[in-house]
Design a protein around this motif. Structure first.
Motif, mmCIF file in Angstrom:
data_model
loop_
_atom_site.group_PDB
_atom_site.id
_atom_site.type_symbol
_atom_site.label_atom_id
_atom_site.label_comp_id
_atom_site.label_asym_id
_atom_site.label_seq_id
_atom_site.Cartn_x
_atom_site.Cartn_y
_atom_site.Cartn_z
ATOM 1 N N VAL A 1 0.840 -1.204 0.000
ATOM 2 C CA VAL A 1 0.000 0.000 0.000
ATOM 3 C C VAL A 1 0.874 1.254 0.000
ATOM 4 O O VAL A 1 1.758 1.400 0.852
ATOM 5 N N CYS B 1 3.272 2.066 -1.714
ATOM 6 C CA CYS B 1 4.688 1.796 -1.980
ATOM 7 C C CYS B 1 5.517 1.895 -0.692
ATOM 8 O O CYS B 1 6.691 2.252 -0.710
ATOM 9 N N ILE B 2 4.892 1.596 0.434
ATOM 10 C CA ILE B 2 5.573 1.695 1.727
ATOM 11 C C ILE B 2 6.607 0.574 1.852
ATOM 12 O O ILE B 2 6.332 -0.570 1.494
ATOM 13 N N ALA B 3 7.804 0.945 2.328
ATOM 14 C CA ALA B 3 8.841 -0.064 2.580
ATOM 15 C C ALA B 3 8.705 -0.497 4.033
ATOM 16 O O ALA B 3 8.908 0.292 4.947
ATOM 17 N N THR B 4 8.317 -1.753 4.238
ATOM 18 C CA THR B 4 8.016 -2.219 5.599
ATOM 19 C C THR B 4 9.209 -2.888 6.269
ATOM 20 O O THR B 4 9.127 -3.271 7.418
ATOM 21 N N PRO C 1 12.884 -2.398 7.569
ATOM 22 C CA PRO C 1 13.928 -1.393 7.821
ATOM 23 C C PRO C 1 15.265 -1.834 7.233
ATOM 24 O O PRO C 1 15.621 -3.013 7.311
#
Lengths: 391, 105
Positions: free
Chosen positions: B15, B17-20, B22
């Motif tokens: 959703v 383009c969130i980078a989940t 770290p």
């Protein structure tokens, strides 16, 4: 129980935002949106609404602050108009692409120059491709109803998109109307809490708004587009749920006395109510004409548009914005493109008018319909006609 | 992330383009647009570490002999290390043609 109240539309928007228990309002005042955010600032200041009001230094900052606020999962509202919406422009794309549920009321205003604080849809059309859900409204009740619906649409997990509610500057924003203001109990029943699925949270780090190299950008944009097109079913569902609680119905394209009409007039926004009176008069004069109004501008309601016009022979459209050097009105242009694949389609006669606060009254719409019927018979060398321009 | 970037379809995109995950940016190979690469004459190296301090990419590390060297997965070939090295250890040479479409190699 809703309460029937005589109230200015802008103030009523503030009251509804209060009932949604919004967490953050980041806004910059601009005519004719000013009363909306002034009232919200008062509500926050006097403790009636427990929210952060961020008095930013520009609309660019207002929308940027809204990004951050929505990203932590706070219910977020802002409002702007005309030049303010333009100053936000680049951030609007970020809000939709990052899938942040922000609700914004836009008191539609013409764009400079010459400087105009009055209403038209130039500002709306400049944001057409920003990826926001966009809803037109015709009167105060529709404005507050759709502001409430906008929160539920935006925050729905299947949608997660920002929503603009368009209200005509002055014609709606400064109008005092009798409205049914919802009660807290009704709003609580209709609007669930905002639960953004991936909020910024130090205990669960994630990165938002990262860069998308060529290898993923196309996929990212298509995912966004697919989601916006798909939001349609949730938008319809929210309007249906709204109807269950409040008894008022909304749909992407709405008709007035258009059954079986060979000639149809097409409008959007507050002018539609004036056009309805013109339709009544024309029917009394024996002219068989109905009115179709656009409620949902994005995602564009292709199916409803095609269905509304499938039996018409002449379609007369009015845009309150000009696509300079192009086909005339942006909405008319999209209607034509939606109708093009149909084997049987009406002749489309496009008008551009009502610019920069210029009124089109009932007799004006009667004249427009008659002129449109004439052009449909004689043809025209022009792509569109500028309505009411002094030669 | 199970799939590499080149295998991701639009349905795999998170959703917004969130980078989940770290630190996942470390996998991004930013060394593949380099037009020059650093070469070393470590006989001249005094192990002062100036190149590491000046490197804008932060990609210079100390190898097992204590000499400072760039990680070519990330080095963009800017040549700042060569310019700053007080003993002229580093010489920039033209990068050879490589297949830029190959990722993660």
């Amino acid at each position: 129980m809703s309460t029937k109240t005589g109230i200015e539309v802008s103030i009523a928007i503030g009251e509804v935002v209060k009932l949604t228990d919004a967490d953050v309002i980041a806004a910059y005042p601009i005519t004719p949106q000013t009363h909306i955010v002034e009232h919200l600032a008062e509500l926050v200041s006097n403790g009636e609404l427990n929210a952060q009001f961020i008095p930013v230094e520009s609309e660019h900052s207002a929308m940027s602050a809204c990004l951050g606020s929505a990203a932590v999962g706070a219910r977020t509202f802002t409002a702007t108009a005309g030049q303010g919406l333009e100053l936000m422009h680049e951030v609007l794309y970020v809000a939709s692409a990052m899938r942040l549920p922000i609700v914004m009321a836009v008191a539609n205003r013409a764009l400079s120059a010459p400087l105009s604080v009055w209403g038209d849809h130039s500002d709306v059309m400049a944001t057409r491709d920003t990826g926001w859900i966009q809803i037109f409204t015709e009167n105060g009740q529709e404005v507050i109803d759709n502001t409430l619906c906008a929160f539920r649409m935006a925050e729905d997990k299947r949608v997660l998109l920002p929503v603009m509610v368009h209200l005509d500057g002055f014609h709606l924003s400064h109008m005092i109307e009798p409205m049914l203001l919802p009660s807290q109990e009704e709003v609580d029943r209709f609007l669930p809490p905002n639960q953004y699925p991936l909020p910024l949270d130090p205990s669960k780090p994630l990165a938002m708004g990262d860069f998308g190299p060529p290898i993923v950008y196309t996929e990212a944009k298509w995912a966004q587009e697919y989601n916006l097109l798909n939001s349609r079913s949730t938008i319809l569902e929210v309007w249906k749920e709204f109807s269950k609680v409040f008894g008022r119905n909304y749909s992407p394209v709405e008709c007035y006395r258009c059954e079986g009409c060979k000639v149809l007039l097409f409008t959007m926004g507050s002018f539609s109510e004036t056009a309805m009176s013109a339709i009544d008069n024309l029917r009394n004069q024996g002219i068989d004409v109905g009115l179709v109004r656009l409620r949902l501008w994005r995602p564009f309601p292709f199916a409803e548009v095609r269905n509304a016009f499938k039996d018409a022979e002449v379609l007369i459209t009015l845009d309150r914005a000009l696509s300079a050097g192009g086909p005339g009105g942006p909405v008319s242009s999209e209607i034509k493109s939606a109708l093009y694949p149909l084997e049987k389609r009406p002749k489309v006669v496009s008008f551009v008018g009502g610019l920069g606060g210029r009124d089109i009254n009932v007799s004006g719409f009667e004249e427009m319909v008659k002129r449109g019927i004439e052009i449909s018979k004689t043809g025209s060398s022009k792509e569109y006609e500028a309505f009411g321009v002094r030669e | 992330m199970a799939k590499s970037e080149s295998e991701l379809t639009w349905k795999d995109i998170e959703v917004g383009c969130i980078a989940t995950e770290p630190g996942s940016a470390a996998r991004y190979k930013c060394g593949d647009w380099r037009s020059q690469r650093p070469t070393y004459d470590f006989n001249k190296c005094i192990k002062c570490g100036l190149c590491q301090i000046f490197c804008p990419e932060g990609c210079i590390y100390q190898n097992e002999k204590g000499h400072f060297e760039a990680n070519m997965y990330y080095c963009k070939g800017c040549g700042i290390c060569a310019k700053e090295c007080p003993t002229k250890v580093i010489t920039m040479v033209e990068e050879e043609e490589t297949d830029v479409n190959k990722n993660g190699d």
